[in-house]
Design an enzyme around this catalytic site. Structure first.
Site, PDB file in Angstrom:
ATOM      1  N   GLY A   4      -0.027  -5.207   0.534  1.00  0.00           N
ATOM      2  CA  GLY A   4      -1.231  -5.038  -0.387  1.00  0.00           C
ATOM      3  C   GLY A   4      -1.024  -5.994  -1.593  1.00  0.00           C
ATOM      4  O   GLY A   4      -1.866  -6.171  -2.142  1.00  0.00           O
TER       5      GLY A   4
ATOM      6  N   ALA B  16       0.779  -1.281   0.066  1.00  0.00           N
ATOM      7  CA  ALA B  16       0.068  -0.104   0.034  1.00  0.00           C
ATOM      8  C   ALA B  16       0.803   1.229  -0.104  1.00  0.00           C
ATOM      9  O   ALA B  16       2.069   1.214   0.474  1.00  0.00           O
ATOM     10  CB  ALA B  16      -0.860  -0.142   1.333  1.00  0.00           C
TER      11      ALA B  16
ATOM     12  N   GLU C 152       3.532  -6.051   7.007  1.00  0.00           N
ATOM     13  CA  GLU C 152       2.920  -4.890   7.798  1.00  0.00           C
ATOM     14  C   GLU C 152       3.265  -4.980   9.417  1.00  0.00           C
ATOM     15  O   GLU C 152       3.421  -3.688   9.872  1.00  0.00           O
ATOM     16  CB  GLU C 152       1.453  -4.846   7.708  1.00  0.00           C
ATOM     17  CG  GLU C 152       0.874  -5.014   6.346  1.00  0.00           C
ATOM     18  CD  GLU C 152       0.642  -6.026   5.558  1.00  0.00           C
ATOM     19  OE1 GLU C 152      -0.050  -6.086   4.517  1.00  0.00           O
ATOM     20  OE2 GLU C 152       1.433  -7.086   5.759  1.00  0.00           O
TER      21      GLU C 152
ATOM     22  N   GLU D  81      -1.923  -9.334  -1.083  1.00  0.00           N
ATOM     23  CA  GLU D  81      -3.032  -9.591  -0.893  1.00  0.00           C
ATOM     24  C   GLU D  81      -3.913  -9.398  -2.180  1.00  0.00           C
ATOM     25  O   GLU D  81      -4.809 -10.122  -2.643  1.00  0.00           O
ATOM     26  CB  GLU D  81      -3.844  -8.341   0.001  1.00  0.00           C
ATOM     27  CG  GLU D  81      -3.247  -8.752   1.542  1.00  0.00           C
ATOM     28  CD  GLU D  81      -3.671  -7.403   2.509  1.00  0.00           C
ATOM     29  OE1 GLU D  81      -4.138  -7.794   3.643  1.00  0.00           O
ATOM     30  OE2 GLU D  81      -2.987  -6.164   2.157  1.00  0.00           O
TER      31      GLU D  81
END
Length: 283
Positions: free
Chosen positions: A134, A91, A157, A137
């Site tokens: 992300g 992200a 993370e 993911e």
């Protein structure tokens, strides 16, 4: 061959992605149609300087592109990819830096990430380079993951004081089991493409230079079948992750029975008996 300029500065050269007629109306992605019959949709993340960091605007553009391909009857499968350095390295940390709890709750952080997993058509991730946070993911939201041999996957993370929020703890656990998922999420350690394949996270690994041709070949094969039947099959497989075995078996049986009400099932069987290629009509 130098990188091509699409009006937003240089685009990282990615020889494995056929260019063709590229739609340049987006800021952070490139879209294209691929395959001999132009029945494969391509979404290429295009923030090379930021290793395809997943900012909100990029996600919204990707959602719009997927929705466009999903509505296009000529498209049978969709590919999502990045470049040779990164599928997506996570992200956008700068975007998240000063966000507060109330802001992310009101803004529904990660709420726009559902389009991939809700798409009725098969979505294939072609992963070269980093697929972290992300990015990992996003790859797991896709139906199939093919990887280049230099790809790396991870959920880092924990290193910056947070946890996955777009499915990292859930999809990863379902893909590789509790122990390995716990290890990756609690340490932030990355795994190689080969390790990811052994774990069951990735279907196949290819030399990086061959990845896109193999993914396109897969997408074209899927696109050659009845879109209606492909959608039913995808629904049945996805249900296996979300329900009990008995409920899943019941749904599978009902969907299999439903194919007998379609013209494409009759055409497929007839073509097999007549030893010819089927001509599916999506009906």
């Amino acid at each position: 061959m130098p990188p091509r300029d699409f009006g937003r500065g240089p685009v990282t050269s990615f020889a494995m992605v056929p260019r063709g007629l590229v739609d340049t109306s987006y800021q952070y992605i490139l879209i294209n149609t691929l395959g001999e019959k132009k029945n494969v949709g391509l979404v290429q993340l295009n923030k090379p300087k930021a290793l395809n960091a997943l900012c909100t605007d990029l996600i919204l553009e990707m959602d719009a592109a997927i929705a466009k391909f999903e509505k296009d009857d000529k498209i049978g499968a969709i590919i999502i990819t990045g470049n040779e350095k990164a599928f997506a390295a996570g992200a956008d940390i700068k975007e998240m830096l000063n966000q507060t709890y109330s802001e992310v709750m009101k803004g529904s952080l990660f709420g726009e990430w559902k389009r991939i997993s809700h798409c009725s058509k098969p979505v294939i991730a072609a992963v070269n380079g980093y697929a972290l946070g992300g990015g990992c993911e996003m790859a797991m939201m896709c139906d199939i993951i093919y990887a280049g041999d230099k790809a790396r996957f991870g959920q880092p993370e924990i290193i910056i004081g947070t946890i996955p929020g777009a499915g990292g703890t859930q999809r990863l656990t379902r893909a590789v089991g509790k122990s390995k998922a716990m290890e990756m999420c609690l340490t932030g350690d990355q795994v190689t493409a080969k390790e990811a394949e052994r774990m069951g996270l990735v279907s196949k690994v290819f030399p990086a230079s061959q990845l896109m041709s193999e993914v396109i070949k897969l997408a074209e094969k899927i696109s050659s079948y009845s879109p209606l039947i492909v959608t039913l099959c995808k629904e049945a497989v996805n249900t296996a992750l979300e329900t009990t075995l008995q409920d899943g078996l019941q749904l599978e049986k009902c969907l299999a029975y439903a194919t007998f009400a379609t013209d494409d099932r009759k055409e497929g069987v007839t073509a097999f008996v007549e030893k010819r290629a089927p001509n599916f009509k999506n009906s």
